[in-house]
Design a protein around this motif. Structure first.
Motif, PDB file in Angstrom:
ATOM      1  N   THR A 153      10.047 -18.652  68.476  1.00 45.45           N
ATOM      2  CA  THR A 153      10.915 -19.655  69.090  1.00 45.45           C
ATOM      3  C   THR A 153      11.923 -20.127  68.051  1.00 45.45           C
ATOM      4  O   THR A 153      11.751 -19.916  66.850  1.00 45.45           O
ATOM      5  CB  THR A 153      10.126 -20.864  69.630  1.00 45.45           C
ATOM      6  OG1 THR A 153       9.435 -21.505  68.542  1.00 45.45           O
ATOM      7  CG2 THR A 153       9.115 -20.435  70.678  1.00 45.45           C
ATOM      8  N   ASP A 157      15.335 -24.279  70.830  1.00 47.15           N
ATOM      9  CA  ASP A 157      14.518 -24.159  72.037  1.00 47.15           C
ATOM     10  C   ASP A 157      13.789 -25.452  72.376  1.00 47.15           C
ATOM     11  O   ASP A 157      13.158 -25.545  73.433  1.00 47.15           O
ATOM     12  CB  ASP A 157      13.477 -23.049  71.870  1.00 47.15           C
ATOM     13  CG  ASP A 157      14.094 -21.663  71.834  1.00 47.15           C
ATOM     14  OD1 ASP A 157      15.169 -21.476  72.451  1.00 47.15           O
ATOM     15  OD2 ASP A 157      13.515 -20.771  71.188  1.00 47.15           O
ATOM     16  N   TYR A 158      13.882 -26.450  71.486  1.00 46.65           N
ATOM     17  CA  TYR A 158      13.095 -27.673  71.650  1.00 46.65           C
ATOM     18  C   TYR A 158      13.990 -28.861  72.019  1.00 46.65           C
ATOM     19  O   TYR A 158      15.178 -28.876  71.724  1.00 46.65           O
ATOM     20  CB  TYR A 158      12.328 -27.981  70.368  1.00 46.65           C
ATOM     21  CG  TYR A 158      11.269 -26.940  70.061  1.00 46.65           C
ATOM     22  CD1 TYR A 158       9.933 -27.143  70.399  1.00 46.65           C
ATOM     23  CD2 TYR A 158      11.619 -25.734  69.442  1.00 46.65           C
ATOM     24  CE1 TYR A 158       8.975 -26.190  70.127  1.00 46.65           C
ATOM     25  CE2 TYR A 158      10.659 -24.768  69.180  1.00 46.65           C
ATOM     26  CZ  TYR A 158       9.339 -24.997  69.525  1.00 46.65           C
ATOM     27  OH  TYR A 158       8.397 -24.043  69.262  1.00 46.65           O
ATOM     28  N   SER A 219       9.360 -27.803  74.825  1.00 46.94           N
ATOM     29  CA  SER A 219      10.220 -26.626  74.915  1.00 46.94           C
ATOM     30  C   SER A 219       9.994 -25.964  76.259  1.00 46.94           C
ATOM     31  O   SER A 219       8.890 -26.029  76.819  1.00 46.94           O
ATOM     32  CB  SER A 219       9.893 -25.641  73.784  1.00 46.94           C
ATOM     33  OG  SER A 219      10.597 -24.420  73.977  1.00 46.94           O
ATOM     34  N   VAL A 221      10.265 -22.746  76.520  1.00 49.94           N
ATOM     35  CA  VAL A 221       9.875 -21.355  76.238  1.00 49.94           C
ATOM     36  C   VAL A 221       8.501 -21.244  75.591  1.00 49.94           C
ATOM     37  O   VAL A 221       8.030 -20.140  75.343  1.00 49.94           O
ATOM     38  CB  VAL A 221      10.936 -20.644  75.365  1.00 49.94           C
ATOM     39  CG1 VAL A 221      12.270 -20.594  76.083  1.00 49.94           C
ATOM     40  CG2 VAL A 221      11.077 -21.302  74.019  1.00 49.94           C
ATOM     41  N   THR A 222       7.850 -22.370  75.309  1.00 47.03           N
ATOM     42  CA  THR A 222       6.490 -22.356  74.775  1.00 47.03           C
ATOM     43  C   THR A 222       5.772 -23.605  75.261  1.00 47.03           C
ATOM     44  O   THR A 222       6.395 -24.666  75.413  1.00 47.03           O
ATOM     45  CB  THR A 222       6.482 -22.317  73.233  1.00 47.03           C
ATOM     46  OG1 THR A 222       5.114 -22.415  72.772  1.00 47.03           O
ATOM     47  CG2 THR A 222       7.287 -23.456  72.634  1.00 47.03           C
TER      48      THR A 222
END
Length: 289
Positions: A153, A157-158, A219, A221-222
């Protein structure tokens, strides 16, 4: 170093400054704290006491006497004693002494307690006025969380998710480390702040009077992230060193001097007054996921 752990998480604290240096989720084998690279920023989570931020000319005045204190005060450089210790909790203590009285003329005990409950770490600041006069002080946290948290990541992304929709500007910091008079927009009718390294090119985001008392680092994505709860802290800082791989989430009971401050300690914005024999307690909690 002192370690505390339960079935879910493990924390490591350095008695110098009673500083949290590691917070690991055992199942995920994931470290949440910044590693403290001295080439970038050699701290992990310093405690800010008895002031938060910078004083005008690094001085304040109390009862017509001038005192010098460097940024964030002296506690982060003190060797704390371990007052009590258990498998999942530890309490550190410093007391006023001959040296502290030269720069901070108050008699006190300052405890910093770390307690683990499930996937959460509670950090308690306890200030006791053991003197006979009113005591004036600030206290706050400065934990730096590793970014990005999860493998594969990116920093970008956060985002930070506030528990309330905010209308909160940032208060710029002058080259001397003081709070400037004119705020700038940053949170405008939103509860989400996307993280980029460009956010911190001009120092920290200083926020006053948030409606929120909870902020999550998340995020899309995670699933990995964390939540900080900070009831009773009227100021909040968000900071990273330039282009650094961390973000600091900083709950404060106190704030740096404004550019127009008169340097009188009793007039200082955000100062806490503690009468003789009374105890001041604040707790922030970080929950990792």
């Amino acid at each position: 170093m002192f370690s505390i752990e339960n079935k879910v998480i493990k924390a490591v604290i350095n008695p110098k400054g009673a500083e949290l240096t590691s917070l690991v989720h055992k199942e995920y084998a994931l470290e949440y704290m910044w590693g403290g690279d001295p080439a970038v920023w050699g701290k992990h989570s310093p405690v800010l006491f008895p002031i938060v931020g910078t004083l005008k000319n690094n001085e304040y005045v109390y009862k017509d006497q001038a005192y010098a204190l460097s940024r964030h005060g002296f506690a982060r450089d003190q060797q704390f004693a371990v007052e009590s210790e258990a498998a999942d909790a530890v309490t550190f203590l410093i007391k006023s002494n001959e040296e502290s009285l030269k720069v901070f003329p108050f008699v006190f005990e300052f405890r910093l307690r770390y307690t683990l409950v499930d996937s959460s770490l509670a950090v308690t600041y306890e200030v006791t006025n053991t003197g006979k006069d009113d005591m004036y002080f600030s206290v706050g946290g400065h934990p730096a969380f590793k970014m990005p948290l999860a493998a594969d990541t990116r920093y970008e992304d956060y985002y930070l998710l506030f528990d309330q929709v905010e209308e909160a500007p940032r208060w710029p910091i002058s080259p001397d480390g003081l709070i400037e008079d004119t705020p700038q927009p940053v949170l405008t009718n939103t509860n989400r702040l996307s993280l980029t390294k460009a956010l911190f090119q001009k120092d920290a985001l200083v926020l006053k009077g948030l409606k929120s008392s909870r902020i999550s680092l998340e995020s899309d994505v995670t699933p990995r992230g964390l939540t900080m709860d900070f009831p009773g802290f009227p100021f909040f800082g968000i900071w990273a060193a330039k282009n650094a791989d961390f973000v600091c989430l900083e709950p404060w009971c106190g704030i740096a001097d404004g550019v127009g401050a008169n340097q009188q300690l009793t007039d200082k914005e955000g100062i806490n007054k503690l009468i003789a024999k009374e105890v001041f307690t604040r707790i922030w909690t970080v929950s990792v996921f």
